[in-house]
Design a protein around this motif. Structure first.
Motif, PDB file in Angstrom:
ATOM      1  N   LYS A  83     -32.964  17.666   1.938  1.00  0.00           N
ATOM      2  CA  LYS A  83     -33.769  16.524   1.509  1.00  0.00           C
ATOM      3  C   LYS A  83     -33.015  15.665   0.496  1.00  0.00           C
ATOM      4  O   LYS A  83     -33.090  14.430   0.533  1.00  0.00           O
ATOM      5  N   VAL A  86     -30.539  13.661   2.316  1.00  0.00           N
ATOM      6  CA  VAL A  86     -31.214  12.581   3.046  1.00  0.00           C
ATOM      7  C   VAL A  86     -31.492  11.413   2.110  1.00  0.00           C
ATOM      8  O   VAL A  86     -31.314  10.244   2.472  1.00  0.00           O
ATOM      9  N   ASN A  89     -28.359   9.640   1.588  1.00  0.00           N
ATOM     10  CA  ASN A  89     -28.046   8.889   2.797  1.00  0.00           C
ATOM     11  C   ASN A  89     -28.878   7.611   2.878  1.00  0.00           C
ATOM     12  O   ASN A  89     -28.391   6.549   3.255  1.00  0.00           O
ATOM     13  N   ARG A  90     -30.154   7.718   2.468  1.00  0.00           N
ATOM     14  CA  ARG A  90     -31.062   6.576   2.531  1.00  0.00           C
ATOM     15  C   ARG A  90     -30.653   5.498   1.535  1.00  0.00           C
ATOM     16  O   ARG A  90     -30.683   4.307   1.835  1.00  0.00           O
ATOM     17  N   GLU A 115     -34.399  10.093   9.438  1.00  0.00           N
ATOM     18  CA  GLU A 115     -34.095  11.106   8.445  1.00  0.00           C
ATOM     19  C   GLU A 115     -32.987  12.015   8.941  1.00  0.00           C
ATOM     20  O   GLU A 115     -33.127  12.649   9.987  1.00  0.00           O
ATOM     21  N   GLY A 116     -31.910  12.068   8.199  1.00  0.00           N
ATOM     22  CA  GLY A 116     -30.800  12.919   8.591  1.00  0.00           C
ATOM     23  C   GLY A 116     -29.581  12.672   7.727  1.00  0.00           C
ATOM     24  O   GLY A 116     -29.619  11.902   6.765  1.00  0.00           O
ATOM     25  N   ILE A 117     -28.489  13.356   8.068  1.00  0.00           N
ATOM     26  CA  ILE A 117     -27.234  13.252   7.329  1.00  0.00           C
ATOM     27  C   ILE A 117     -26.210  12.563   8.219  1.00  0.00           C
ATOM     28  O   ILE A 117     -25.969  13.003   9.344  1.00  0.00           O
ATOM     29  N   LEU A 153     -27.009  11.515  13.612  1.00  0.00           N
ATOM     30  CA  LEU A 153     -27.462  12.056  12.336  1.00  0.00           C
ATOM     31  C   LEU A 153     -27.677  13.557  12.499  1.00  0.00           C
ATOM     32  O   LEU A 153     -28.139  14.004  13.553  1.00  0.00           O
ATOM     33  N   SER A 155     -29.931  16.339  12.033  1.00  0.00           N
ATOM     34  CA  SER A 155     -31.358  16.530  11.777  1.00  0.00           C
ATOM     35  C   SER A 155     -31.593  17.821  10.998  1.00  0.00           C
ATOM     36  O   SER A 155     -30.670  18.611  10.782  1.00  0.00           O
ATOM     37  N   TRP A 159     -29.207  21.027  10.931  1.00  0.00           N
ATOM     38  CA  TRP A 159     -28.713  21.470   9.625  1.00  0.00           C
ATOM     39  C   TRP A 159     -28.831  22.988   9.492  1.00  0.00           C
ATOM     40  O   TRP A 159     -27.870  23.662   9.146  1.00  0.00           O
TER      41      TRP A 159
END
Length: 272
Positions: A83, A86, A89-90, A115-117, A153, A155, A159
């Motif tokens: 999180k 994320v 990343n955001r 949502e992801g890396i 990404l 997820s 992960w």
């Protein structure tokens, strides 16, 4: 005393002066007390990060306990790390949008951020956390194999499953992972061309070599003879497994794509 100003008159005058002074004082006090002080501006309190933002749901915990080797506490820790990545990343994505206002104006409403890396953060994790330092092509292949959903990404599910393989994966699971990384076009075989692409950037080039690529081709021929168990000119997963069973050191023959034991131990110690 002068007869023109008898004591009674002086006393009256003094009383009047005192009363006037008192009146002025009270008047001044009342006027000050009734002055309307401006209201203090409301300061918006910075809301702390909600606890439930980084709290793993019971459903996710139960699913990951079944599908990975992680304990409940480890799942909760890895969830929080995901999180936070994320959020990072955001922020990076929002910064990019601010720097491309013209593009946003042409496109219209921006798409919702998934949502992801992303690849950049994933690369930093491999470098800084798992000591995997390799050339761009192989790094991209590792990302693609981790990215189970094919949405560019990593997820939450990817992960957990990727880390499970990295940290506690069986030899068979690691063989399949490495094979998938080296199988560039994902057709189920590692060909000479793919070997060449993987090896040409990893070898040290010597200035005296007239044609460095010839050295790579020679190495590819040697490796192919070693890995191609059924001698059909390409390496299948079965070929790869049988060779690794005899020569474990060939598991990462085309480049490092798994963490070292030291890196795994260090990462696992942070989850205790």
């Amino acid at each position: 005393m002068s007869e023109e100003n008898p004591p009674e008159i002086l006393s009256m005058r003094g009383g009047i002066l005192v009363m006037k002074g008192v009146s002025r004082f009270l008047s001044a006090t009342r006027s000050r007390s009734f002055i309307e002080t401006p209201p203090k501006p409301k300061v918006k309190k910075k809301m702390p990060e909600k606890e439930n933002t980084f709290k793993c749901s019971l459903k996710t915990i139960e699913i990951m306990k079944k599908e990975t080797s992680f304990s409940r506490s480890e799942i909760e820790t890895l969830y929080k790390i995901f999180k936070k990545l994320v959020v990072l990343n955001r922020r990076k994505s929002q910064q990019g949008k601010m720097n491309s206002t013209q593009t946003a104006a042409v496109i219209g409403k921006p798409n919702a951020v998934q949502e992801g890396i992303d690849r950049t953060i994933f690369r930093e994790i491999l470098h800084n956390t798992f000591d995997i330092v390799t050339e761009n092509m192989l790094m991209d292949r590792i990302f693609c194999v981790w990215d189970k959903c094919n949405n560019n990404l990593i997820s939450l599910e990817s992960w957990f499953k990727g880390l499970d393989l990295f940290l506690r994966g069986s030899l068979d699971a690691q063989i399949e992972f490495c094979f998938a990384v080296y199988d560039i076009n994902a057709d189920g075989f590692i060909t000479k061309e793919e070997m060449f692409q993987l090896l040409k950037n990893s070898l040290i080039k010597h200035p005296q070599e007239e044609d460095p690529e010839e050295s790579v081709k020679d190495l590819v021929d040697i490796v192919m003879k070693k890995l191609d168990a059924d001698k059909d000119g390409k390496v299948s997963l079965e070929d790869f497994k049988s060779t690794i069973a005899e020569e474990p050191l060939l598991l990462q023959a085309f480049g490092t794509c798994l963490p070292s034991d030291r890196a795994k131990e260090t990462f696992l110690s942070t989850m205790k």
